[in-house]
Design a protein around this motif. Structure first.
Motif, PDB file in Angstrom:
ATOM      1  N   VAL A 168      18.464  -3.007  11.993  1.00 30.17           N
ATOM      2  CA  VAL A 168      17.841  -3.675  13.141  1.00 30.17           C
ATOM      3  C   VAL A 168      16.902  -2.710  13.864  1.00 30.17           C
ATOM      4  O   VAL A 168      15.799  -3.100  14.300  1.00 30.17           O
ATOM      5  N   HIS A 169      17.354  -1.443  13.987  1.00 34.30           N
ATOM      6  CA  HIS A 169      16.497  -0.449  14.650  1.00 34.30           C
ATOM      7  C   HIS A 169      15.194  -0.245  13.879  1.00 34.30           C
ATOM      8  O   HIS A 169      14.113  -0.124  14.477  1.00 34.30           O
ATOM      9  N   THR A 170      15.282  -0.232  12.554  1.00 26.50           N
ATOM     10  CA  THR A 170      14.063  -0.071  11.749  1.00 26.50           C
ATOM     11  C   THR A 170      13.093  -1.227  11.993  1.00 26.50           C
ATOM     12  O   THR A 170      11.876  -1.027  12.153  1.00 26.50           O
ATOM     13  N   TYR A 171      13.647  -2.450  12.042  1.00 24.55           N
ATOM     14  CA  TYR A 171      12.785  -3.596  12.335  1.00 24.55           C
ATOM     15  C   TYR A 171      12.161  -3.486  13.728  1.00 24.55           C
ATOM     16  O   TYR A 171      10.993  -3.865  13.932  1.00 24.55           O
TER      17      TYR A 171
ATOM     18  N   VAL B 168      11.392  -0.699  15.245  1.00 23.06           N
ATOM     19  CA  VAL B 168      10.317   0.310  15.164  1.00 23.06           C
ATOM     20  C   VAL B 168       9.080  -0.289  14.499  1.00 23.06           C
ATOM     21  O   VAL B 168       7.940  -0.074  14.969  1.00 23.06           O
ATOM     22  N   GLU B 169       9.292  -1.018  13.411  1.00 25.94           N
ATOM     23  CA  GLU B 169       8.147  -1.651  12.746  1.00 25.94           C
ATOM     24  C   GLU B 169       7.432  -2.617  13.679  1.00 25.94           C
ATOM     25  O   GLU B 169       6.186  -2.678  13.711  1.00 25.94           O
ATOM     26  N   LYS B 170       8.222  -3.354  14.473  1.00 27.02           N
ATOM     27  CA  LYS B 170       7.597  -4.261  15.433  1.00 27.02           C
ATOM     28  C   LYS B 170       6.795  -3.488  16.474  1.00 27.02           C
ATOM     29  O   LYS B 170       5.670  -3.897  16.850  1.00 27.02           O
ATOM     30  N   ALA B 171       7.372  -2.362  16.941  1.00 27.50           N
ATOM     31  CA  ALA B 171       6.652  -1.551  17.936  1.00 27.50           C
ATOM     32  C   ALA B 171       5.363  -0.985  17.354  1.00 27.50           C
ATOM     33  O   ALA B 171       4.325  -0.898  18.046  1.00 27.50           O
ATOM     34  N   ILE B 172       5.392  -0.579  16.032  1.00 26.93           N
ATOM     35  CA  ILE B 172       4.173  -0.068  15.386  1.00 26.93           C
ATOM     36  C   ILE B 172       3.118  -1.166  15.316  1.00 26.93           C
ATOM     37  O   ILE B 172       1.921  -0.932  15.613  1.00 26.93           O
ATOM     38  N   LEU B 173       3.539  -2.361  14.953  1.00 30.02           N
ATOM     39  CA  LEU B 173       2.586  -3.472  14.862  1.00 30.02           C
ATOM     40  C   LEU B 173       2.008  -3.807  16.233  1.00 30.02           C
ATOM     41  O   LEU B 173       0.795  -4.103  16.360  1.00 30.02           O
ATOM     42  N   GLU B 174       2.867  -3.789  17.270  1.00 21.70           N
ATOM     43  CA  GLU B 174       2.375  -4.079  18.613  1.00 21.70           C
ATOM     44  C   GLU B 174       1.376  -3.026  19.069  1.00 21.70           C
ATOM     45  O   GLU B 174       0.346  -3.343  19.699  1.00 21.70           O
ATOM     46  N   LEU B 175       1.659  -1.743  18.792  1.00 20.68           N
ATOM     47  CA  LEU B 175       0.725  -0.674  19.179  1.00 20.68           C
ATOM     48  C   LEU B 175      -0.591  -0.811  18.420  1.00 20.68           C
ATOM     49  O   LEU B 175      -1.686  -0.676  18.990  1.00 20.68           O
ATOM     50  N   ARG B 176      -0.476  -1.107  17.117  1.00 21.38           N
ATOM     51  CA  ARG B 176      -1.697  -1.297  16.332  1.00 21.38           C
ATOM     52  C   ARG B 176      -2.515  -2.469  16.874  1.00 21.38           C
ATOM     53  O   ARG B 176      -3.751  -2.410  16.962  1.00 21.38           O
ATOM     54  N   ARG B 177      -1.797  -3.554  17.242  1.00 22.73           N
ATOM     55  CA  ARG B 177      -2.513  -4.713  17.783  1.00 22.73           C
ATOM     56  C   ARG B 177      -3.263  -4.361  19.062  1.00 22.73           C
ATOM     57  O   ARG B 177      -4.426  -4.760  19.272  1.00 22.73           O
ATOM     58  N   VAL B 178      -2.609  -3.604  19.948  1.00 23.12           N
ATOM     59  CA  VAL B 178      -3.250  -3.244  21.224  1.00 23.12           C
ATOM     60  C   VAL B 178      -4.473  -2.361  20.967  1.00 23.12           C
ATOM     61  O   VAL B 178      -5.537  -2.528  21.599  1.00 23.12           O
ATOM     62  N   ILE B 179      -4.321  -1.378  20.027  1.00 23.00           N
ATOM     63  CA  ILE B 179      -5.458  -0.480  19.726  1.00 23.00           C
ATOM     64  C   ILE B 179      -6.639  -1.282  19.164  1.00 23.00           C
ATOM     65  O   ILE B 179      -7.805  -1.117  19.593  1.00 23.00           O
TER      66      ILE B 179
END
Length: 502
Positions: A51-54, A56-67
């Motif tokens: 669950v933690h890995t998911y 983190v992946e969600k947080a990476i996608l959210e950061l990429r989306r914002v950038i």
């Protein structure tokens, strides 16, 4: 009649047998339970890691989306400065970027690789954000040529590639971790199901073993019950025969006591008659000795005078005392014999009222002895023979009055209670008590305990015990010297009617 023998099954061995069979199974079951608990914890750990890995992946996608959103809105603002939505979108993305980066850094703080990547990402995003802010400031002032020149002059293309590279590396790391954690999760799940299957097998084996053991024990119990029933039937027959023998023996003893008492009385009457004649002759002999002493004293010796005046009267006195004692003993035996032959008549008896009548009868003796007779609570009623029960209580209470301690106010208490299908009455006093070594002998015929300073023949408690036995009861005593005595009487609720003795 010979005592029958039955081979009863070893029912007492069921506990060791069950223990030997079930303890290892329960130990294994506990081990399986412990294994299941450990596997469950491991499964939870691995599940949380996945669950933690998911996350983190969600947080990476959210950061990429914002950038990417910040970059897209900046370019839109450069191309269409009159559209305010682009500038608003840029500012919203720029404001959201630090929070998204902080969230990602917090989620990957336990991974050294990701922490290094986050550090490089902060540097790249810091420089990129500064150049974007400068470009947007020119756009908002309306200096489009300068804004385009700044956009073409910066190194943003290389910065975006570096940011995307770092973001892709973080995503690859999380996918690697996800593969490892997913594999571990599947392993723990398989182990969990294996433990469940093992526990189920153990439970089934335990159930089968317990069932077989109980069935075997049930068969043993059935055989034991049949053997016990046969033994009980035989014992009932034996008891009936022995009871009949004892009844006949008791009747023979009573008849023997009655005959012996009558046979003893005839010579005793003769002895008492001749003693009276000897006493009369002694008087005449004494008068003759007195006459001879007065008229011819030289004819009398001192031994003759001593024999006529002292030895002979003293011997006759001893004979008379002995015959009187024997007469009392014979009367006591006759009385005891008559009690054993008397037909019992059961009736409902108010024991409290009976004790009250005995107290009224002994009022004078109680006053002389400075004693009180009290009833502790309500005494339960009994269906028994009134005459016999009256004699039992009267003897016990009179003994209590007789053997009080001198100088100590006497206190005699009668209490009663019901225990199952029997009634228990207790007569307690604070008298001089009975030596524990004499507790059994005080109920024997002509046996007495302690100092023989009170009148009596040792027949009272023997009569009490005989009457109590006829009433279907038992009697016992608890006492210590100087601490009083308590006689406990146990009777059935209802005395069965008896036929008249032969």
């Amino acid at each position: 009649m010979a005592t029958p023998r039955f081979l009863l099954p070893p029912a007492g061995k069921i506990a060791p047998r069950l223990t030997a069979l079930l303890v290892p199974g329960f130990v294994a079951l506990l081990a399986a339970g412990g294994g299941a608990a450990w596997v469950t914890r491991q499964n939870q750990v691995h599940t949380r890691a996945v669950v933690h890995t998911y996350e983190v992946e969600k947080a990476i996608l959210e950061l990429r989306r914002v950038i990417e959103e910040a970059e897209a809105t900046r370019r839109g603002a450069l191309l269409a400065p009159a559209v305010p939505a682009y500038r608003a979108g840029y500012h919203r993305a720029a404001a959201e970027l630090p929070g998204r980066l902080t969230t990602l850094a917090r989620l990957t703080a336990d991974n050294p690789r990701q922490r290094d990547t986050i550090a490089g990402l902060r540097l790249q995003l810091g420089a990129l954000s500064q150049r974007r802010a400068e470009t947007m400031a020119l756009v908002e002032r309306g200096d489009q040529p300068a804004a385009f020149a700044a956009f073409r002059a910066d190194t943003e293309a290389s910065s975006m590639r570096a940011v995307r590279f770092l973001m892709d590396r973080m995503a690859r790391e999380e996918r690697r971790l996800l593969a490892i954690r997913d594999r571990e999760l599947r392993v723990t799940e398989r182990a969990f199901y294996a433990v469940l299957v093992l526990a189920a097998v153990l439970l089934g084996a335990l159930a089968v073993i317990a069932l077989l053991t109980v069935l075997a024990y049930t068969r043993d119990l059935a055989r034991s019950r049949d053997a016990t029933q046969a033994l009980a039937d035989s014992l009932e027959e034996m008891v009936a025969e022995r009871t009949e023998d004892l009844t006949r023996a008791n009747e023979e003893i009573q008849r023997f006591a009655y005959i012996v008492s009558h046979d003893l009385r005839s010579p005793l009457v003769n002895v008492m008659g001749f003693t009276a004649e000897l006493e009369a002759a002694t008087g005449q002999l004494g008068a003759l000795v007195d006459s001879v002493e007065a008229e011819a004293p030289q004819l009398l010796s001192e031994d003759a005078k001593l024999s006529a005046r002292e030895d002979l009267p003293e011997a006759i006195g001893f004979i008379r005392a002995s015959t009187q004692k024997m007469d009392r003993l014979i009367n006591a035996i006759l009385q005891l014999s008559r009690q054993g032959r008397r037909q019992l008549a059961p009736e409902r008896i108010d024991v409290g009222q009976l004790i009250g009548q005995i107290r009224d009868t002994l009022t004078h003796r109680l006053a002389e002895a400075d004693a009180t007779l009290e009833i502790d609570g309500r005494l339960p009623e009994v269906i028994s023979d009134r005459f016999s029960l009256d004699q039992v209580f009267s003897n016990l209470i009179e003994n209590a009055v007789k053997y009080l301690r001198p100088g100590v106010p006497g206190r005699i208490t009668v209490s009663g209670r019901r225990e199952a299908q029997r009634l228990v009455y207790a007569i307690a006093d604070n008298g001089r008590g009975i030596d524990p070594r004499d507790h059994a002998r005080v109920f024997d015929l002509f046996r007495r305990s302690g100092a023989q300073d009170k009148p009596g023949e040792g027949i009272g408690l023997a009569t009490v015990r005989a009457l109590v036995f006829r009433l279907g009861g038992t009697i016992g005593v608890e006492s210590n010297l100087g601490q009083g005595a308590t006689f406990t009487l146990s009777l059935p609720l209802t005395l069965e009617s008896q036929g008249k003795s032969e």
